[in-house]
Enzyme design. Structure first.
Site, PDB file in Angstrom:
ATOM      1  N   LYS A   1       9.658  14.527   9.582  1.00  0.00           N
ATOM      2  CA  LYS A   1       9.427  13.420   8.658  1.00  0.00           C
ATOM      3  C   LYS A   1       8.275  13.723   7.709  1.00  0.00           C
ATOM      4  CE  LYS A   1       6.866   9.916   9.277  1.00  0.00           C
ATOM      5  NZ  LYS A   1       6.160   8.717   9.805  1.00  0.00           N
TER       6      LYS A   1
ATOM      7  N   ASP B   1      11.539   7.006   8.610  1.00  0.00           N
ATOM      8  CA  ASP B   1      10.553   6.422   9.519  1.00  0.00           C
ATOM      9  C   ASP B   1      11.187   5.226  10.221  1.00  0.00           C
ATOM     10  OD1 ASP B   1      10.697   4.485   7.565  1.00  0.00           O
ATOM     11  OD2 ASP B   1       8.532   4.326   7.263  1.00  0.00           O
TER      12      ASP B   1
END
Length: 210
Positions: A120, A138
């Site tokens: 991420k 997320d």
């Protein structure tokens, strides 16, 4: 969610916010990388409060190494997991100097090889710094993608892959910023503000709020 609805979904988000970007404050690619590492399990607001002071005294990898783990920890102690994050921040700064001349690499594998940097974080840097059309999933995006029917998936990687397939190409570069902001301020976890949502009629969430 059907293809036509997805295109309209992003058309509306784009019209409402033509130039979305991260809410993390930074002045250089290095500072963004550090800020994203610090933001794990923390709010952007709390990270910004810490980095405003941290980046004043340690704006570069060299300065961060000089400050050291204990010094960094003092500046970020209001953030969760601050001791481990301080350790990672100094370690990644050292590796940036040793392997990349102090520059943030435009390469996923090189980024993910840095301490504290996962998929991420690498995606955020690749997208925000280098303009790559990648999707940083997320908790907000994971929730929104499943709740709305935009790109259901059992885990963040499945959602990322689904979004990469389903988001129209012309919206892909900015898509993760639109989705994060929408999930953060409108499609919230406990009480989504469906009444104020500009894509309410396109969303497949059955339990919409008034």
């Amino acid at each position: 969610m059907k293809r036509d609805a997805i295109r309209e979904f992003f058309r509306r988000l784009a019209a409402a916010n033509p130039h979305p970007t991260t809410e993390l404050e930074y002045g250089t690619p290095y500072q963004l990388l550090v800020a994203v590492v610090l933001s794990a399990q923390a709010t952007d607001k709390s990270v910004n409060l810490a980095t405003r002071k941290l980046f004043t005294v340690a704006p570069t990898p060299e300065a961060m190494i000089t400050l050291g783990e204990e010094g960094v920890a003092e500046y970020i102690k209001t953030i969760g997991l601050f001791r481990n994050k301080a350790k990672n921040t100094v370690a990644l700064s050292r590796l940036l100097l040793e392997r990349h001349g102090g520059e943030v690499p435009h390469d996923r594998a090189a980024l993910e090889a840095l301490p504290g940097v996962g998929r991420k974080t690498a995606n955020v840097v690749l997208n925000t710094v280098f303009g790559d059309s990648v999707m940083a999933v997320d908790t907000h995006i994971f929730r929104l993608a499943n709740r709305t029917g935009l790109a259901p998936g059992k885990d963040v990687l499945a959602v990322e892959h689904a979004l990469m397939r389903r988001v129209p190409k012309e919206y892909l570069q900015d898509a993760h910023h639109w989705l994060i902001l929408h999930g953060r301020y409108v499609c919230t976890a406990r009480k989504p503000a469906c009444g104020a949502c500009i894509v309410r009629d396109l969303c497949e969430f059955r339990d919409k709020t008034a």
